[in-house]
Design a protein around this motif. Sequence first.
Motif, PDB file in Angstrom:
ATOM      1  N   MET A 156     -14.376  11.739 -11.036  1.00 20.34           N
ATOM      2  CA  MET A 156     -13.476  11.170 -12.049  1.00 20.34           C
ATOM      3  C   MET A 156     -13.512  11.985 -13.338  1.00 20.34           C
ATOM      4  O   MET A 156     -12.496  12.302 -13.912  1.00 20.34           O
ATOM      5  CB  MET A 156     -13.875   9.720 -12.353  1.00 20.34           C
ATOM      6  CG  MET A 156     -13.427   8.735 -11.306  1.00 20.34           C
ATOM      7  SD  MET A 156     -11.755   8.988 -10.734  1.00 20.34           S
ATOM      8  CE  MET A 156     -10.812   8.328 -12.102  1.00 20.34           C
ATOM      9  N   VAL A 176     -18.654  10.010   1.457  1.00 16.50           N
ATOM     10  CA  VAL A 176     -18.536  10.282   0.014  1.00 16.50           C
ATOM     11  C   VAL A 176     -18.473  11.805  -0.216  1.00 16.50           C
ATOM     12  O   VAL A 176     -17.625  12.300  -0.965  1.00 16.50           O
ATOM     13  CB  VAL A 176     -19.702   9.653  -0.787  1.00 16.50           C
ATOM     14  CG1 VAL A 176     -19.545   9.931  -2.271  1.00 16.50           C
ATOM     15  CG2 VAL A 176     -19.786   8.151  -0.533  1.00 16.50           C
ATOM     16  N   ALA A 235     -15.094  13.257   1.203  1.00 19.99           N
ATOM     17  CA  ALA A 235     -13.958  12.997   0.317  1.00 19.99           C
ATOM     18  C   ALA A 235     -14.061  13.841  -0.949  1.00 19.99           C
ATOM     19  O   ALA A 235     -13.049  14.357  -1.455  1.00 19.99           O
ATOM     20  CB  ALA A 235     -13.888  11.505  -0.023  1.00 19.99           C
ATOM     21  N   GLU A 236     -15.256  14.012  -1.470  1.00 21.34           N
ATOM     22  CA  GLU A 236     -15.465  14.809  -2.686  1.00 21.34           C
ATOM     23  C   GLU A 236     -15.041  16.272  -2.449  1.00 21.34           C
ATOM     24  O   GLU A 236     -14.323  16.862  -3.259  1.00 21.34           O
ATOM     25  CB  GLU A 236     -16.955  14.727  -3.080  1.00 21.34           C
ATOM     26  CG  GLU A 236     -17.453  15.756  -4.085  1.00 21.34           C
ATOM     27  CD  GLU A 236     -17.136  15.415  -5.537  1.00 21.34           C
ATOM     28  OE1 GLU A 236     -16.739  14.274  -5.801  1.00 21.34           O
ATOM     29  OE2 GLU A 236     -17.272  16.319  -6.390  1.00 21.34           O
ATOM     30  N   ALA A 291      -8.433   6.819   1.402  1.00 21.48           N
ATOM     31  CA  ALA A 291      -8.540   5.969   0.201  1.00 21.48           C
ATOM     32  C   ALA A 291      -9.518   6.578  -0.790  1.00 21.48           C
ATOM     33  O   ALA A 291      -9.288   6.565  -2.011  1.00 21.48           O
ATOM     34  CB  ALA A 291      -9.000   4.561   0.600  1.00 21.48           C
ATOM     35  N   MET A 292     -10.599   7.147  -0.287  1.00 18.20           N
ATOM     36  CA  MET A 292     -11.612   7.726  -1.174  1.00 18.20           C
ATOM     37  C   MET A 292     -11.080   8.972  -1.884  1.00 18.20           C
ATOM     38  O   MET A 292     -11.383   9.208  -3.054  1.00 18.20           O
ATOM     39  CB  MET A 292     -12.870   8.052  -0.364  1.00 18.20           C
ATOM     40  CG  MET A 292     -13.583   6.797   0.114  1.00 18.20           C
ATOM     41  SD  MET A 292     -14.877   7.112   1.308  1.00 18.20           S
ATOM     42  CE  MET A 292     -16.243   7.482   0.237  1.00 18.20           C
ATOM     43  N   SER A 327      -7.950   9.477  -2.657  1.00 17.40           N
ATOM     44  CA  SER A 327      -6.993   9.011  -3.656  1.00 17.40           C
ATOM     45  C   SER A 327      -7.738   8.527  -4.902  1.00 17.40           C
ATOM     46  O   SER A 327      -7.332   8.796  -6.040  1.00 17.40           O
ATOM     47  CB  SER A 327      -6.102   7.934  -3.036  1.00 17.40           C
ATOM     48  OG  SER A 327      -5.973   6.823  -3.866  1.00 17.40           O
ATOM     49  N   GLU A 328      -8.854   7.855  -4.690  1.00 17.69           N
ATOM     50  CA  GLU A 328      -9.683   7.402  -5.818  1.00 17.69           C
ATOM     51  C   GLU A 328     -10.176   8.607  -6.620  1.00 17.69           C
ATOM     52  O   GLU A 328     -10.057   8.656  -7.843  1.00 17.69           O
ATOM     53  CB  GLU A 328     -10.872   6.598  -5.262  1.00 17.69           C
ATOM     54  CG  GLU A 328     -11.950   6.256  -6.271  1.00 17.69           C
ATOM     55  CD  GLU A 328     -11.504   5.245  -7.314  1.00 17.69           C
ATOM     56  OE1 GLU A 328     -10.809   4.295  -6.951  1.00 17.69           O
ATOM     57  OE2 GLU A 328     -11.840   5.443  -8.503  1.00 17.69           O
ATOM     58  N   LYS A 329     -10.711   9.585  -5.926  1.00 22.86           N
ATOM     59  CA  LYS A 329     -11.261  10.771  -6.594  1.00 22.86           C
ATOM     60  C   LYS A 329     -10.164  11.537  -7.355  1.00 22.86           C
ATOM     61  O   LYS A 329     -10.373  12.016  -8.460  1.00 22.86           O
ATOM     62  CB  LYS A 329     -11.902  11.664  -5.526  1.00 22.86           C
ATOM     63  CG  LYS A 329     -12.239  13.067  -5.953  1.00 22.86           C
ATOM     64  CD  LYS A 329     -13.484  13.091  -6.824  1.00 22.86           C
ATOM     65  CE  LYS A 329     -13.648  14.450  -7.470  1.00 22.86           C
ATOM     66  NZ  LYS A 329     -14.866  14.500  -8.282  1.00 22.86           N
ATOM     67  N   GLY A 354      -7.362  10.318  -8.430  1.00 24.92           N
ATOM     68  CA  GLY A 354      -6.654   9.484  -9.398  1.00 24.92           C
ATOM     69  C   GLY A 354      -5.165   9.408  -9.115  1.00 24.92           C
ATOM     70  O   GLY A 354      -4.347   9.300 -10.033  1.00 24.92           O
ATOM     71  N   CYS A 355      -4.805   9.483  -7.837  1.00 23.58           N
ATOM     72  CA  CYS A 355      -3.374   9.468  -7.498  1.00 23.58           C
ATOM     73  C   CYS A 355      -3.057   8.299  -6.575  1.00 23.58           C
ATOM     74  O   CYS A 355      -3.948   7.575  -6.150  1.00 23.58           O
ATOM     75  CB  CYS A 355      -2.988  10.785  -6.850  1.00 23.58           C
ATOM     76  SG  CYS A 355      -3.656  10.970  -5.199  1.00 23.58           S
ATOM     77  N   ALA A 356      -1.781   8.123  -6.264  1.00 23.40           N
ATOM     78  CA  ALA A 356      -1.352   6.972  -5.467  1.00 23.40           C
ATOM     79  C   ALA A 356      -1.954   6.997  -4.066  1.00 23.40           C
ATOM     80  O   ALA A 356      -1.983   8.036  -3.415  1.00 23.40           O
ATOM     81  CB  ALA A 356       0.168   6.949  -5.379  1.00 23.40           C
ATOM     82  N   GLN A 357      -2.405   5.833  -3.627  1.00 22.94           N
ATOM     83  CA  GLN A 357      -2.871   5.661  -2.255  1.00 22.94           C
ATOM     84  C   GLN A 357      -1.761   5.012  -1.442  1.00 22.94           C
ATOM     85  O   GLN A 357      -1.393   3.873  -1.685  1.00 22.94           O
ATOM     86  CB  GLN A 357      -4.128   4.782  -2.228  1.00 22.94           C
ATOM     87  CG  GLN A 357      -4.588   4.441  -0.811  1.00 22.94           C
ATOM     88  CD  GLN A 357      -5.655   3.372  -0.763  1.00 22.94           C
ATOM     89  OE1 GLN A 357      -6.538   3.332  -1.609  1.00 22.94           O
ATOM     90  NE2 GLN A 357      -5.570   2.497   0.229  1.00 22.94           N
TER      91      GLN A 357
END
Lengths: 281, 310
Positions: A1, A121, A124-125, A155-156, A158-160, A162-165
């Motif tokens: 983030m 984790v 996705a990173e 989903a992970m 998209s979280e990382k 910061g965009c639309a899922q």
Amino acid sequence: MVFTRLFGWPFGLLASNLGHMKIAVCIKQVPDSWAEKKMVGGLLDRTNVDAVLNDLDEYAVEEALRIAEAHGGNEEGGANTVTVISMGPERATEAARKALSMGANDAILISDPVLAGADAVVTAEVLANVILKGEFDIVICGTESTDARMSVVPAMMSEKLGCAQLTFASKVSVDPAAKKVSITRVTEAGVDEVHGEFPCVISVVEKINEPRYPSFKGIMAAKKKVIDVRDFASTGAQFTKSWSAVVDSAPRPPRAGGVVVTDDGTAGQKLVDFLSEKKLI
Amino acid sequence: MSTVLILADFASEKATKATVEIATAGAVIGEVTALVLAPVGKGAAYAASINQGPVTKVLVIESDDFVRHGVAACADALAHVIGQISPSAVLVVSHAFGKEVAGRVAMKLKIGIITDAVDVAADCTATQLVFGGSTTVHSKVNEGTAIITVRPNTISANFAAATPAIENTTAPLSDCSKKATITSTEPPVKGGRPELTEANIVVSGGRGTNGDFATVEAFADSLGAAVGASRAATDAGWYPHSHQVGQTGKTVSPQLYVACGISGAIQHRAGMQTSKNIVVVNKDPEAPLFELADFGVVGDLFAVLPPATE
Ligand SMILES: Cc1cc2nc3c(=O)[nH]c(=O)nc-3n(C[C@H](O)[C@H](O)[C@H](O)COP(=O)(O)OP(=O)(O)OC[C@H]3O[C@@H](n4cnc5c(N)ncnc54)[C@H](O)[C@@H]3O)c2cc1C
Ligand SMILES: Nc1ncnc2c1ncn2[C@@H]1O[C@H](COP(=O)(O)O)[C@@H](O)[C@H]1O
């Protein structure tokens, strides 16, 4: 983030301003579903089984190609590009090659011994960092890898990022000029209409399309396409430490052989007898 | 005693059986607090439906963002509450929504995630069945809070009456969550039958039904069972996709699974292999699903089921 907040995300600024799309497809190489799988030292034994492109990711490749084709193509001189991204051992180039033979333009494989045993984790990173650097407009995934079966990586990411899922899509509509994407999401909770903008992470369910078979021409062309193999350090990802790990594993006893009867008109009664013997009725 | 946070699961505005199951699993680790994420005006009713299971406290957050922004907004709220109460473990129901919420929270807070647990021990070690149920794996999060998704119908729920303390709270919505907006939602059609993933008995039909599910349904109803279907049957439009069992459908672990006119492709097995008892009715003695059968009938389902139904 922190990464995204500091530097923002100049996603596809150049490309999409011209109505061109940079599409990424995340694919994973997995052991063949039919192969007998074993755990060795807390990890899936990947050396002794046939490895294939995760079949659910074929739908992602197909959808990426269809989106590109519907909006100016991705062949030489076409408006769009489709890049395959995968994290895995060196031999995952085979799965990438299959996606290239279906028609993707190029591929990035992140392969590094430090990533062996990476959990969701870390996966996705790493993938999110590669996507960030590549400035993609749309990222398309399968809904699940048939080996890990977690259904969490899209989903992970998209979280990382910061965009639309926009996940579990059975239908995807893209408007490149407006940079808008709409999907129909199908899950156990029902059917949702979901809308977002570029950049976004999509995952597609297997009902969405029928993946093409690579043509002879496609297979020949794929041999000349570039697979950019990168190490962990080049991705800019911040960590390789996995949070979760397997403590131990054991094969379960095979199911005790059951009774099989051939129907001679009394099988219905025998079935009822079996159910009451097992106290199921 | 340590605190365990569970994300309460709802269907038709009521806490599901799976909520009681994760509460039961959580109580082995510590004192259970349930988080309720509800649309504005529904918080009290949702919270009141948590009246069973070892739950000591209910935290309620009301916001229409949960409806508008789905998974991402719910993950924001769950992560916020985890930050506030520092639970030793977080348990969520293992379905598409629960797994995605758990994934986002794990990514946000950099904590370990384990999916599809069938059991959780006091030290937070999770038991998983992998490779189509052929292998048992124990997994653990090395440090910090663990977020674990638990498969429905695998934990035997403690249905003791609960009278938890109810508290209202709030959580901020991240900018990221506003980037996807849900404009319409159609809940799954609920018939009179039990929910597939919660049912004790599931009767499924495949291509062998040839489109006629009435016989399968009649047998299911005589057992109080849920009705499932293979992909061949859902693809043909014979039964709704929401009833598909398998890798790209639902995973069920009932006491009894009855497969009628289903051959047993690996993708179908992936969704039913962990059923306690398996009955197979198929015309073809070579059908691979007979390998898993505790009781198998080689025969025509239209001849075998009706007498058994009576
Ligand atoms: C990416 C992907 C994902 C998939 N996901 C799933 C999934 O989630 N779930 C799933 O189920 N499949 C899934 N599949 C499909 C799977 O591979 C099989 O095609 C499907 O399960 C076959 O369904 P079936 O057994 O009903 O049909 P068939 O394989 O055609 O078998 C029908 C059976 O019925 C028997 N039969 C016929 N008539 C009668 C009768 N009158 N009485 C008794 N028996 C009869 C036949 O002998 C036969 O064995 C997936 C496939 C792919 C590629
Ligand atoms: N190692 C990986 N490399 C590239 N894509 C991946 C990888 N792991 C998962 N994915 C993507 O994420 C989806 C869901 O995977 P999972 O969360 O592991 O079930 C897959 O269908 C892929 O599209």
